[in-house]
Design a protein around this motif. Structure first.
Motif, short mmCIF file in Angstrom:
data_model
loop_
_atom_site.label_atom_id
_atom_site.label_comp_id
_atom_site.label_asym_id
_atom_site.label_seq_id
_atom_site.Cartn_x
_atom_site.Cartn_y
_atom_site.Cartn_z
N LEU A 58 2.53 -10.08 1.54
CA LEU A 58 2.08 -8.77 1.98
C LEU A 58 3.32 -7.97 2.36
N ALA A 59 3.44 -6.79 1.79
CA ALA A 59 4.62 -5.96 2.06
C ALA A 59 4.14 -4.54 2.32
N GLY A 60 3.73 -4.30 3.57
CA GLY A 60 3.18 -2.99 3.90
C GLY A 60 1.79 -2.82 3.31
N TYR A 61 1.02 -3.90 3.31
CA TYR A 61 -0.37 -3.83 2.82
C TYR A 61 -1.25 -3.48 4.01
N MET A 93 2.08 -14.69 3.04
CA MET A 93 3.06 -14.30 4.07
C MET A 93 2.93 -12.82 4.35
N ASN A 94 3.35 -12.44 5.55
CA ASN A 94 3.39 -11.02 5.91
C ASN A 94 4.69 -10.75 6.64
N ILE A 95 5.15 -9.50 6.57
CA ILE A 95 6.28 -9.10 7.41
C ILE A 95 5.79 -8.05 8.39
N HIS A 96 6.18 -8.24 9.65
CA HIS A 96 5.73 -7.34 10.72
C HIS A 96 6.97 -6.79 11.43
N PRO A 97 6.96 -5.48 11.74
CA PRO A 97 8.18 -4.88 12.29
C PRO A 97 8.31 -4.99 13.81
N ALA A 98 8.06 -6.18 14.35
CA ALA A 98 8.27 -6.45 15.78
C ALA A 98 8.34 -7.96 15.94
N SER A 117 0.81 -1.22 0.00
CA SER A 117 0.00 0.00 0.00
C SER A 117 0.84 1.27 0.00
N GLY A 118 2.13 1.13 0.29
CA GLY A 118 2.90 2.36 0.53
C GLY A 118 4.19 2.43 -0.25
N GLY A 119 5.24 2.77 0.50
CA GLY A 119 6.54 3.03 -0.11
C GLY A 119 7.15 1.83 -0.81
N GLY A 120 6.89 0.67 -0.28
CA GLY A 120 7.30 -0.54 -0.97
C GLY A 120 8.78 -0.86 -0.89
N THR A 121 9.45 -0.51 0.22
CA THR A 121 10.87 -0.88 0.29
C THR A 121 11.03 -2.39 0.46
N ASN A 122 10.09 -3.03 1.13
CA ASN A 122 10.17 -4.50 1.22
C ASN A 122 9.90 -5.13 -0.14
N LEU A 123 8.97 -4.57 -0.87
CA LEU A 123 8.75 -5.05 -2.24
C LEU A 123 10.06 -4.92 -3.02
N GLN A 124 10.72 -3.77 -2.87
CA GLN A 124 11.97 -3.55 -3.60
C GLN A 124 13.01 -4.61 -3.23
N ILE A 162 15.24 -1.59 12.18
CA ILE A 162 14.49 -2.84 11.94
C ILE A 162 14.24 -3.03 10.44
N LEU A 163 13.96 -1.92 9.74
CA LEU A 163 13.67 -2.02 8.30
C LEU A 163 14.84 -2.64 7.53
N ILE A 164 16.06 -2.30 7.96
CA ILE A 164 17.24 -2.87 7.30
C ILE A 164 17.20 -4.40 7.42
N GLU A 165 16.83 -4.87 8.60
CA GLU A 165 16.75 -6.33 8.82
C GLU A 165 15.59 -6.94 8.04
N GLU A 166 14.47 -6.21 7.95
CA GLU A 166 13.32 -6.72 7.18
C GLU A 166 13.73 -7.04 5.75
N HIS A 167 14.54 -6.14 5.19
CA HIS A 167 14.91 -6.30 3.78
C HIS A 167 15.78 -7.53 3.55
C1 GRF Z 1 7.28 -2.49 7.11
O1 GRF Z 1 7.78 -2.00 8.31
C2 GRF Z 1 6.60 -3.81 7.33
O2 GRF Z 1 7.13 -4.55 8.38
C3 GRF Z 1 5.18 -3.42 7.65
O3 GRF Z 1 4.93 -2.28 6.87
C4 GRF Z 1 6.14 -1.62 6.56
C5 GRF Z 1 6.19 -1.48 5.08
O4 GRF Z 1 7.27 -0.72 4.64
N1 GRF Z 1 4.26 -4.50 7.42
P1 GRF Z 1 7.61 -0.66 3.09
O5 GRF Z 1 6.38 -0.16 2.37
O6 GRF Z 1 7.98 -2.04 2.66
O7 GRF Z 1 8.75 0.30 3.01
#
Ligand code: GRF
Length: 210
Positions: free
Chosen positions: A88-91, A108-113, A10-17, A177-182
């Motif tokens: 799901l990547a920031g959906y 799947m989903n990624i959650h920042p905690a 839904s947003g910036g999409g850095t995880n998508l990237q 945390i975002l660095i680790e998510e990627h």
């Molecule tokens: C991330 O922090 C992810 O864990 C959460 O939403 C955020 C999405 O960030 N579900 P981005 O759009 O991938 O930059």
């Protein structure tokens, strides 16, 4: 046959990237990202997909009477595209059974905690990190999990721990945390595509690659 992946953002999409980069750099031995969808027309995530000539889909929630109808349409589209895995990547919308039940253990989903803490309704974006800091927890991190009918409750696939520092703000913690998510999300996707995830109840065992 390659695992066909759809990403919802839904947003910036850095995880998508991060997922697109992993795919394009050959990190996924057995997968392709075939579709990126969003509920927001202006989502940067859609632009990121277009840059790499990945198909995009914007589905306007206003055109649907209720979330179930919206999700049923999505499920139909994903099935028509023969999607094997939905990431799901920031959906931002909560998925309804109309979609979740059609793709059991395939979303799947990624959650920042570190789930099961700091998840559930209202726990998104900076709210998550504010709650972690307010709790006094010494560690946070991120979690990739399968999506079930609840909010942030499905079987946990991978987690990484990130220390909470005394001077942390929600923003500084989110950034680390975002660095680790990627790093984490592509690993989880790759394990799925290599059939290395064995789910027994709420526990996901990681099998050795064949
Ligand atoms: C991330 O922090 C992810 O864990 C959460 O939403 C955020 C999405 O960030 N579900 P981005 O759009 O991938 O930059």
């Amino acid at each position: 046959m390659k695992t066909r992946i759809a990403v919802m953002a839904s947003g910036g999409g850095t995880n998508l990237q991060a997922l697109l980069d992993a795919w394009k750099s050959g990190q996924f031995s057995n997968a392709e990202i075939t579709l990126v969808m969003s509920n927001k027309k202006e989502a940067k995530a859609l632009e990121r997909a277009k840059t790499l000539e990945v198909s995009t889909l914007f589905l306007d929630p206003k055109q649907y009477s209720k979330p179930e109808a919206y999700d049923a349409e999505l499920a139909k589209r994903f099935m028509a595209e023969k999607i094997d895995l939905i990431c799901l990547a920031g959906y931002i919308r909560i998925l309804t059974p109309a979609l979740v039940n059609k793709f059991p253990l395939k979303i799947m989903n990624i959650h920042p905690a570190l789930l099961p803490g700091f998840g559930g309704e209202g726990m998104y974006g900076l709210h998550v990190h504010e709650a972690v800091i307010a709790s006094g927890a010494k560690y946070s991190g991120c979690t990739v999990h399968f999506v079930d009918a609840g909010t942030d409750t499905g079987p946990i696939i991978l987690q990484v721990v990130v220390p909470v520092l005394d001077h942390d703000t929600a923003e500084s913690l989110a950034e680390r945390i975002l660095i680790e998510e990627h790093r984490l999300y592509p690993r989880a996707v790759d394990l799925f595509c290599d059939e290395c995830l064995q789910v027994k109840g709420n526990r996901v065992a990681i099998l050795e690659k064949a």
